[in-house]
Design an enzyme around this catalytic site. Structure first.
Site, PDB file in Angstrom:
ATOM      1  CE  LYS A 163      -0.121  -0.412   4.993  1.00 16.96           C
ATOM      2  NZ  LYS A 163      -0.841  -0.980   6.146  1.00 16.96           N
ATOM      3  NE  ARG A 172      -6.109   0.364  11.752  1.00 18.38           N
ATOM      4  CZ  ARG A 172      -4.899   0.206  11.252  1.00 18.38           C
ATOM      5  NH1 ARG A 172      -4.019   1.196  11.300  1.00 18.38           N
ATOM      6  NH2 ARG A 172      -4.540  -0.935  10.695  1.00 18.38           N
ATOM      7  CE1 TYR A 210      14.101  31.456   4.626  1.00 18.39           C
ATOM      8  CE2 TYR A 210      14.223  29.071   4.229  1.00 18.39           C
ATOM      9  CZ  TYR A 210      13.949  30.364   3.779  1.00 18.39           C
ATOM     10  OH  TYR A 210      13.524  30.554   2.502  1.00 18.39           O
TER      11      TYR A 210
HETATM   12  C1  LIG Z   1       0.002  -1.930   6.688  1.00 20.04           C
HETATM   13  C2  LIG Z   1      -0.539  -3.245   7.150  1.00 20.04           C
HETATM   14  C3  LIG Z   1       0.309  -4.342   7.370  1.00 20.04           C
HETATM   15  C4  LIG Z   1       1.819  -4.246   7.276  1.00 20.04           C
HETATM   16  O1  LIG Z   1       2.335  -3.685   8.457  1.00 20.04           O
HETATM   17  P1  LIG Z   1       3.918  -3.539   8.674  1.00 20.04           P
HETATM   18  O2  LIG Z   1       4.034  -3.041  10.070  1.00 20.04           O
HETATM   19  O3  LIG Z   1       4.396  -2.557   7.670  1.00 20.04           O
HETATM   20  O4  LIG Z   1       4.489  -4.887   8.476  1.00 20.04           O
HETATM   21  C5  LIG Z   1      -0.279  -5.557   7.684  1.00 20.04           C
HETATM   22  N1  LIG Z   1      -1.618  -5.676   7.795  1.00 20.04           N
HETATM   23  C6  LIG Z   1      -2.451  -4.639   7.613  1.00 20.04           C
HETATM   24  C7  LIG Z   1      -3.916  -4.839   7.770  1.00 20.04           C
HETATM   25  C8  LIG Z   1      -1.946  -3.394   7.300  1.00 20.04           C
HETATM   26  O5  LIG Z   1      -2.780  -2.360   7.137  1.00 20.04           O
END
Ligand SMILES: *Cc1c(COP(=O)(O)O)cnc(C)c1O
Length: 358
Positions: free
Chosen positions: A35, A130, A255
């Site tokens: 993702k 969640r 800055y």
């Molecule tokens: C993003 C996600 C993962 C992966 O998590 P990591 O900590 O990056 O390994 C696994 N399961 C779900 C449902 C996620 O949203």
């Protein structure tokens, strides 16, 4: 080669890290989580490097469609599922698998009148609060989806761990135990482990693991780096020195003039800033590599540039490579400098950064 910032992606590191996943969870199938543009690494090229995974996981429908557009025919799971009937039509046409986590999504499936059957993962909330059905609501959902003619047989089950990165957290044991008890007798495939679950909680492995950050060579734990698990950083963010100047002792840089030269100093200006996703929270004194030597940032990060005290790289010249994180400078360390987690740094590189694959 461009003089602007580049994220060099090492596909052999991605493949190597998938091998590490297999070593840790030899009996589990792997849903590679790609993702958010594969955590900044580029969606389709990362999927191609990780083609050995058993499925890919993305958050949203648009990400799945982007993969199909790029010719990826593999199994793709939409981790947030879908929200409209039109989405379901697309899912059926594309053969995506969907996570079902709300009563609204169950109702959509019950009402759907297409010819195909959907492959679903029922998400159970075992304590993260969640996404997912509460444990007391799960039996009803299980029944409804098993009796639903638009749902394929043997829905899979999923839960997500809230504290797997805390190695002795009782919450993880409790979540895994709740999940196991709930789904014990159903005889279907289950998934609980993200990267931290995979590395630290073997009892969470089950039939499917869902590694994300570790595929990119990054540790999910607050202490330590991916190398501790034989992971290799897949992204190296670098740029070049576009100017080198002499600053006299007592003069201020950048800055707000927040950095003052204690003596006459050579200052390098590197082409990267918060407009590239290099956070402004990274403070004066934080490390960068110039010609492979650790140097300190002098003053504030601006939108397009940073200033670097070249005391430790006295031979540095305009055009030299500057490494911000990756090979030789762990992104985990830079996340600490930025007061965040490495996930946010790798996800956050902006459109302006050229992504190159090796
Ligand atoms: C993003 C996600 C993962 C992966 O998590 P990591 O900590 O990056 O390994 C696994 N399961 C779900 C449902 C996620 O949203």
């Amino acid at each position: 080669m461009s003089w602007g910032p580049r994220a060099i992606i090492d596909s052999s590191a991605l493949r190597h890290n998938l091998g590490v996943v297999r070593r840790y969870a030899p009996r589990a199938k792997v849903m590679a989580i790609i993702k958010a543009n594969a955590y900044g690494h580029g969606l389709a090229p990362t999927a191609r490097a990780l083609i050995g995974a058993d499925a890919f996981g993305v958050a949203r429908l648009a990400e799945g469609l982007a993969l199909r557009d790029q010719g990826l025919g593999q199994r793709i799971v939409l981790l947030e599922g879908v929200f409209t009937k039109d989405d379901l039509d697309i899912v059926a046409a594309q053969g995506f698998e969907i996570v079902v986590h709300t009563a609204e999504q169950v109702a959509l499936l019950l009402e759907w009148r297409g010819a195909k059957q959907h492959h679903v993962w029922i998400k159970v909330d075992t304590g993260m609060n969640r996404l997912g059905f509460r444990i007391e609501d799960f039996p009803g959902v299980w029944q409804a989806l098993n009796g639903c003619r638009s749902v394929a047989a043997n829905p899979k089950l999923m839960t997500h761990l809230a504290s797997a990165d805390e190695r002795d957290s009782q919450h993880t044991d409790a979540q895994v135990a709740r999940f196991r008890v709930l789904v014990e007798k159903l005889g279907v495939e289950r998934s609980a482990a993200n990267s931290a679950g995979l590395l630290a909680w073997p009892q969470a492995h089950m039939e499917w693991v869902r590694p994300g950050v570790m595929l990119y060579g990054v540790s999910p734990f607050a202490d330590g780096v991916g190398a501790a698990f034989d992971l290799r950083p897949a992204m190296t963010l670098s740029t070049r020195l576009i100017a080198v100047r002499l600053v006299k002792g007592g003069e201020r840089v950048g800055y707000g003039g927040s950095w003052t030269a204690s003596a006459d100093s050579r200052i390098g200006i590197a082409a990267i800033g918060y407009g590239d996703g290099y956070p402004r929270q990274i403070g004066s004194g934080s490390p960068v590599l110039v010609r492979g030597k650790r140097c300190a940032i002098a003053g504030r990060v601006s939108m397009d540039m940073i200033a670097i005290d070249l005391a430790a790289a006295s031979d540095a010249r305009v055009g030299d490579e500057v490494t911000l994180w990756g090979q030789g400078l762990p992104v985990e360390e830079m996340a600490t400098c930025a007061g965040t987690i490495p996930y946010e740094l790798i996800c956050g590189i902006s459109q302006r950064v050229t992504v190159e694959y090796r």
